[in-house]
Design a protein around this motif. Structure first.
Motif, PDB file in Angstrom:
ATOM      1  N   GLY A  16      36.791  35.942  28.388  1.00  0.00           N
ATOM      2  CA  GLY A  16      37.295  34.881  27.523  1.00  0.00           C
ATOM      3  C   GLY A  16      37.587  33.618  28.301  1.00  0.00           C
ATOM      4  N   PRO A  17      38.059  32.587  27.605  1.00  0.00           N
ATOM      5  CA  PRO A  17      38.338  31.306  28.261  1.00  0.00           C
ATOM      6  C   PRO A  17      39.590  31.328  29.135  1.00  0.00           C
ATOM      7  N   ASP A  18      40.474  32.288  28.905  1.00  0.00           N
ATOM      8  CA  ASP A  18      41.740  32.337  29.633  1.00  0.00           C
ATOM      9  C   ASP A  18      41.672  33.351  30.777  1.00  0.00           C
ATOM     10  N   PRO A  19      42.466  33.138  31.809  1.00  0.00           N
ATOM     11  CA  PRO A  19      42.536  34.141  32.890  1.00  0.00           C
ATOM     12  C   PRO A  19      43.147  35.431  32.376  1.00  0.00           C
ATOM     13  N   LEU A  20      42.898  36.515  33.086  1.00  0.00           N
ATOM     14  CA  LEU A  20      43.495  37.788  32.697  1.00  0.00           C
ATOM     15  C   LEU A  20      45.011  37.707  32.813  1.00  0.00           C
ATOM     16  N   PRO A  21      45.739  38.382  31.928  1.00  0.00           N
ATOM     17  CA  PRO A  21      47.194  38.407  32.047  1.00  0.00           C
ATOM     18  C   PRO A  21      47.631  38.925  33.413  1.00  0.00           C
ATOM     19  N   VAL A  22      48.721  38.381  33.902  1.00  0.00           N
ATOM     20  CA  VAL A  22      49.191  38.695  35.250  1.00  0.00           C
ATOM     21  C   VAL A  22      49.404  40.193  35.438  1.00  0.00           C
ATOM     22  N   ALA A  23      50.029  40.835  34.461  1.00  0.00           N
ATOM     23  CA  ALA A  23      50.345  42.256  34.613  1.00  0.00           C
ATOM     24  C   ALA A  23      49.091  43.094  34.811  1.00  0.00           C
ATOM     25  N   ILE A  24      48.002  42.703  34.170  1.00  0.00           N
ATOM     26  CA  ILE A  24      46.757  43.463  34.296  1.00  0.00           C
ATOM     27  C   ILE A  24      46.119  43.229  35.653  1.00  0.00           C
ATOM     28  N   THR A  25      46.079  41.984  36.111  1.00  0.00           N
ATOM     29  CA  THR A  25      45.480  41.707  37.416  1.00  0.00           C
ATOM     30  C   THR A  25      46.284  42.355  38.538  1.00  0.00           C
ATOM     31  N   VAL A  26      47.598  42.354  38.416  1.00  0.00           N
ATOM     32  CA  VAL A  26      48.438  42.981  39.433  1.00  0.00           C
ATOM     33  C   VAL A  26      48.200  44.483  39.472  1.00  0.00           C
ATOM     34  N   TYR A  27      48.161  45.104  38.300  1.00  0.00           N
ATOM     35  CA  TYR A  27      47.970  46.556  38.286  1.00  0.00           C
ATOM     36  C   TYR A  27      46.569  46.943  38.747  1.00  0.00           C
ATOM     37  N   ALA A  28      45.569  46.105  38.441  1.00  0.00           N
ATOM     38  CA  ALA A  28      44.192  46.409  38.832  1.00  0.00           C
ATOM     39  C   ALA A  28      44.030  46.503  40.345  1.00  0.00           C
ATOM     40  N   GLU A  29      44.936  45.866  41.092  1.00  0.00           N
ATOM     41  CA  GLU A  29      44.890  45.969  42.549  1.00  0.00           C
ATOM     42  C   GLU A  29      45.343  47.346  43.020  1.00  0.00           C
ATOM     43  N   GLU A  30      46.092  48.036  42.166  1.00  0.00           N
ATOM     44  CA  GLU A  30      46.614  49.352  42.523  1.00  0.00           C
ATOM     45  C   GLU A  30      45.736  50.480  42.008  1.00  0.00           C
ATOM     46  N   GLN A  31      45.146  50.291  40.828  1.00  0.00           N
ATOM     47  CA  GLN A  31      44.299  51.320  40.223  1.00  0.00           C
ATOM     48  C   GLN A  31      43.186  50.639  39.438  1.00  0.00           C
ATOM     49  N   ASP A  32      41.949  51.018  39.710  1.00  0.00           N
ATOM     50  CA  ASP A  32      40.800  50.420  39.047  1.00  0.00           C
ATOM     51  C   ASP A  32      40.630  51.020  37.655  1.00  0.00           C
ATOM     52  N   LEU A  33      40.832  50.201  36.625  1.00  0.00           N
ATOM     53  CA  LEU A  33      40.665  50.643  35.242  1.00  0.00           C
ATOM     54  C   LEU A  33      39.304  50.253  34.681  1.00  0.00           C
ATOM     55  N   GLU A  34      38.401  49.797  35.560  1.00  0.00           N
ATOM     56  CA  GLU A  34      37.040  49.439  35.150  1.00  0.00           C
ATOM     57  C   GLU A  34      37.068  48.468  33.977  1.00  0.00           C
ATOM     58  N   LEU A  35      37.642  47.307  34.224  1.00  0.00           N
ATOM     59  CA  LEU A  35      37.855  46.324  33.168  1.00  0.00           C
ATOM     60  C   LEU A  35      36.566  45.779  32.585  1.00  0.00           C
ATOM     61  N   TRP A  36      35.465  46.025  33.245  1.00  0.00           N
ATOM     62  CA  TRP A  36      34.160  45.524  32.788  1.00  0.00           C
ATOM     63  C   TRP A  36      33.527  46.410  31.723  1.00  0.00           C
ATOM     64  N   SER A  37      34.065  47.586  31.477  1.00  0.00           N
ATOM     65  CA  SER A  37      33.450  48.524  30.540  1.00  0.00           C
ATOM     66  C   SER A  37      34.270  48.648  29.267  1.00  0.00           C
ATOM     67  N   HIS A  38      33.637  49.245  28.254  1.00  0.00           N
ATOM     68  CA  HIS A  38      34.385  49.608  27.056  1.00  0.00           C
ATOM     69  C   HIS A  38      35.353  50.730  27.377  1.00  0.00           C
TER      70      HIS A  38
END
Length: 396
Positions: free
Chosen positions: A177-199
């Motif tokens: 989307g046009p906006d950056p990812l919410p902070v909480a999601i980007t922070v957590y993604a550094e700890e555990q990969d939730l594969e944000l690119w997939s369904h």
């Protein structure tokens, strides 16, 4: 011990198998009596955030009346619909239910009005997003267990909460989307990969669609009972006009209360049956051999047909104009937003007025203040405002 019959009950090959979960961030021994997704569900049900949903509103503030829906009653209705869709499609019902029960944990007091106010307060500091706040609650803010912060939910539950509306990034990690990812999601993604690119899983998709169904049906119900519009006004939506004609044909002269119920139950039934039919069609076309194929698909597999997608859009347009933007509702929500803004500004200037547990999150921390306010019920936010300010809006 878990009943072996449960573990071997028919489950579609594309369903998520609790026995093959990717696990928890902090490893734990398996339960002898529950599957991993059942444990997730139970942790959510026993969380403080879940209990607070009882006094958080959808559209109306809590004292408007006992018959209007709260976040809790809405959540329970979403859970029932999600299980129905999951059962019909051979999915894991417990995972679908878990995601339905958790999907609104991050909502602020006063519904979306409170969220808009808190997002504005957090401008320049990452903003505020209720989906990201749900992740923050279940991974950090709930503090009940000795071994970890949060609820230590399974990977499958966390990915479903974050991606229930679809992928968040492309394959290179850029936001879709046009906006950056919410902070909480980007922070957590550094700890555990939730594969944000997939369904997300089909179970998560079922829970997301159940949320749409519940919103459509029950906001119609609440709006009618509040007198914001009448049954005849709903004929502006062709889908609803057809249902009303059917009710009138079967029960001419039916009193308004029963007619409203007959309408809302038909809305739910039609959307659920359509989701099951369209989901089945898309699954047959995709020929998935496992849950991974669902995640890698080019589009969601649990969806409405084109005709019901249009009906869903028409209903939402009607509700936006006739309910969410009704002068009576807008007046109350404007006052509610003022309460949130006042509280945030006050705590930022005087963090000592927050409870000690929140002061420990960091003095003058706008994020900690947002966490504190987001967790408030409508009633508590009003009480706090009355404690801290000379005048508090009546919200009526």
């Amino acid at each position: 011990m878990i009943d072996p019959a449960y573990l071997t009950r028919p489950r579609a090959p594309y369903a998520v198998d609790p026995a093959s979960t990717r696990g928890r961030l902090v490893p734990e021994p398996a339960s002898p009596t529950r599957t991993e997704f059942q444990r997730d569900r139970d942790r959510i049900l026993h969380s403080s955030a879940f209990r607070r949903l009882k006094h958080k509103t959808q559209v109306f503030v809590y004292h408007e009346g006992d018959h209007y829906r709260t976040r809790l009653t809405h959540t329970l209705e979403v859970s029932q619909i999600a299980r129905s869709i999951a059962r019909a499609l051979g999915l894991d019902e417990d995972l679908a239910e878990t995601l339905a029960l958790a999907h609104d944990l991050g909502h602020t007091p006063f519904g979306h009005a409170g969220e808009r106010a808190l997002h504005a307060c957090m401008h320049g500091e990452g903003g505020f997003d209720h989906n990201a706040q749900t992740l923050r609650i279940v991974t950090r803010l709930e503090r009940r267990y000795a071994a970890f912060d949060g609820l230590n939910l399974t990977w499958e539950t966390l990915e479903g909460l974050v991606k229930h509306n679809g992928p968040l990034t492309d394959g290179n990690g850029r936001p879709l989307g046009p906006d950056p990812l919410p902070v909480a999601i980007t922070v957590y993604a550094e700890e555990q990969d939730l594969e944000l690119w997939s369904h997300a899983s089909a179970e998560a998709q079922a829970a997301a669609l159940a949320d749409d169904i519940a919103y459509d049906a029950h906001d119609i119900d609440d709006g009618l009972r509040a007198g914001l519009f009448g049954l005849d006004d709903l004929r502006e939506v062709p889908f609803l006009a057809d249902l009303l004609n059917d009710i009138h044909r079967l029960w001419p002269g039916l009193d308004a209360s029963r007619a409203i119920h007959e309408l809302t139950r038909r809305v739910i039934t039609r959307f659920v049956e359509d989701a099951i039919s369209e989901g089945s069609r898309r699954i047959v076309a995709l020929e998935p051999r496992g849950a991974g194929d669902i995640r890698a698909a080019r589009e969601a597999v649990i969806s409405f047909s084109p005709g019901l997608q249009q009906a869903d859009l028409d209903i939402k347009r009607f509700l936006f104009a006739r309910m969410y933007r009704h002068p009576r509702v807008e007046h109350v929500m404007a006052d509610a937003q003022q309460i949130v803004r006042d509280l945030h500004a006050h705590y930022l200037a005087r963090p000592s007025d927050m409870p000690e547990e929140w002061r420990m999150e960091g003095a003058n921390s706008s994020r900690a203040i947002a966490d504190f306010i987001a967790g408030m019920t409508d009633r508590y936010a009003i009480q706090e405002h009355r404690r801290l300010f000379d005048a508090t809006p009546d919200l009526r």
